[in-house]
Design a protein around this motif. Structure first.
Motif, PDB file in Angstrom:
ATOM      1  N   THR A 169       0.845  -1.185   0.000  1.00 54.17           N
ATOM      2  CA  THR A 169       0.000   0.000   0.000  1.00 54.17           C
ATOM      3  C   THR A 169       0.887   1.243   0.000  1.00 54.17           C
ATOM      4  O   THR A 169       2.094   1.156   0.189  1.00 54.17           O
TER       5      THR A 169
ATOM      6  N   LYS B 218      -3.487   4.691   5.369  1.00 57.95           N
ATOM      7  CA  LYS B 218      -4.845   4.768   4.829  1.00 57.95           C
ATOM      8  C   LYS B 218      -5.115   3.585   3.898  1.00 57.95           C
ATOM      9  O   LYS B 218      -6.141   2.915   4.003  1.00 57.95           O
ATOM     10  N   GLY B 219      -4.181   3.311   2.996  1.00 57.63           N
ATOM     11  CA  GLY B 219      -4.340   2.194   2.077  1.00 57.63           C
ATOM     12  C   GLY B 219      -4.352   0.863   2.798  1.00 57.63           C
ATOM     13  O   GLY B 219      -5.118  -0.049   2.459  1.00 57.63           O
TER      14      GLY B 219
ATOM     15  N   MET C 119      -7.712   0.372   4.280  1.00 52.82           N
ATOM     16  CA  MET C 119      -8.702   0.079   3.246  1.00 52.82           C
ATOM     17  C   MET C 119      -8.632  -1.393   2.833  1.00 52.82           C
ATOM     18  O   MET C 119      -9.662  -2.056   2.658  1.00 52.82           O
TER      19      MET C 119
ATOM     20  N   ASN D   9     -10.026  -3.536   5.760  1.00 54.37           N
ATOM     21  CA  ASN D   9     -11.487  -3.467   5.824  1.00 54.37           C
ATOM     22  C   ASN D   9     -12.151  -4.221   4.680  1.00 54.37           C
ATOM     23  O   ASN D   9     -13.180  -4.869   4.869  1.00 54.37           O
ATOM     24  N   THR D  10     -11.566  -4.158   3.504  1.00 53.62           N
ATOM     25  CA  THR D  10     -12.107  -4.885   2.355  1.00 53.62           C
ATOM     26  C   THR D  10     -12.033  -6.390   2.598  1.00 53.62           C
ATOM     27  O   THR D  10     -13.019  -7.116   2.403  1.00 53.62           O
TER      28      THR D  10
ATOM     29  N   VAL E 203      -9.678  -6.362  -4.146  1.00 55.40           N
ATOM     30  CA  VAL E 203      -8.557  -5.501  -3.764  1.00 55.40           C
ATOM     31  C   VAL E 203      -7.773  -5.059  -4.999  1.00 55.40           C
ATOM     32  O   VAL E 203      -7.304  -3.925  -5.068  1.00 55.40           O
TER      33      VAL E 203
ATOM     34  N   THR F   4      -8.851   6.287  -8.820  1.00 58.83           N
ATOM     35  CA  THR F   4      -8.124   7.325  -8.080  1.00 58.83           C
ATOM     36  C   THR F   4      -7.021   7.902  -8.961  1.00 58.83           C
ATOM     37  O   THR F   4      -6.410   7.188  -9.750  1.00 58.83           O
TER      38      THR F   4
ATOM     39  N   TYR G  32      -3.413   4.730  -2.760  1.00 53.03           N
ATOM     40  CA  TYR G  32      -3.595   3.897  -1.578  1.00 53.03           C
ATOM     41  C   TYR G  32      -3.119   2.476  -1.750  1.00 53.03           C
ATOM     42  O   TYR G  32      -2.726   1.831  -0.782  1.00 53.03           O
TER      43      TYR G  32
END
Length: 131
Positions: free
Chosen positions: A43, A47-48, A51, A54-55, A103, A118, A127
């Motif tokens: 990542t 933050k990445g 993410m 959580n994914t 992902v 992005t 990210y």
């Protein structure tokens, strides 16, 4: 190698040779190491990393099959093995595929996509490091 869903025994462990062949054919970025199938996602920042975690967490909970995760500032390692079967099963391979699909998804790369993805030129928005 296609799997007939009507003949899947979710707790049947697969031989290491079969797992290795399936990974090579279906999930080339995943590796069989010490009885686990593993993949490290790089990542761009914390933050990445969050993410990705959580994914993976959402997909695992929806599938009711939970991987082990190890994380640091700029990477997440996902490890799958069916604890109840004491080995790699079809559940592990199917969840790994779903994780890889979600992902690794890159909007803006696909032809005729209305989604731009992005910004790749502005690191504030980066990210995940696609490999």
């Amino acid at each position: 190698m296609a799997v007939d869903p009507n003949t899947i025994d979710p707790k049947k462990t697969l031989a290491d040779e079969e797992v290795a062949a399936r990974l090579a054919a279906e999930l080339p970025k995943w590796k069989l190491v010490d009885g686990w199938i593993r993949r490290t996602y790089r990542t761009s920042s914390w933050k990445g990393t969050l993410m990705v975690i959580n994914t993976v967490g959402h997909l695992a909970e929806a599938a009711w099959h939970h991987p082990d995760l190890t994380a640091s500032y700029a990477w997440v390692e996902v490890r799958l093995m069916s604890h109840d079967a004491k080995g790699i099963t079809e559940r592990d391979l199917q969840l790994a595929k779903k994780i890889e699909d979600v992902v690794g998804w890159q909007p803006g790369i696909e032809p005729e996509s209305a989604l731009e993805g992005t910004p790749r030129s502005d690191l504030r928005f980066a990210y995940i490091k696609y490999d």
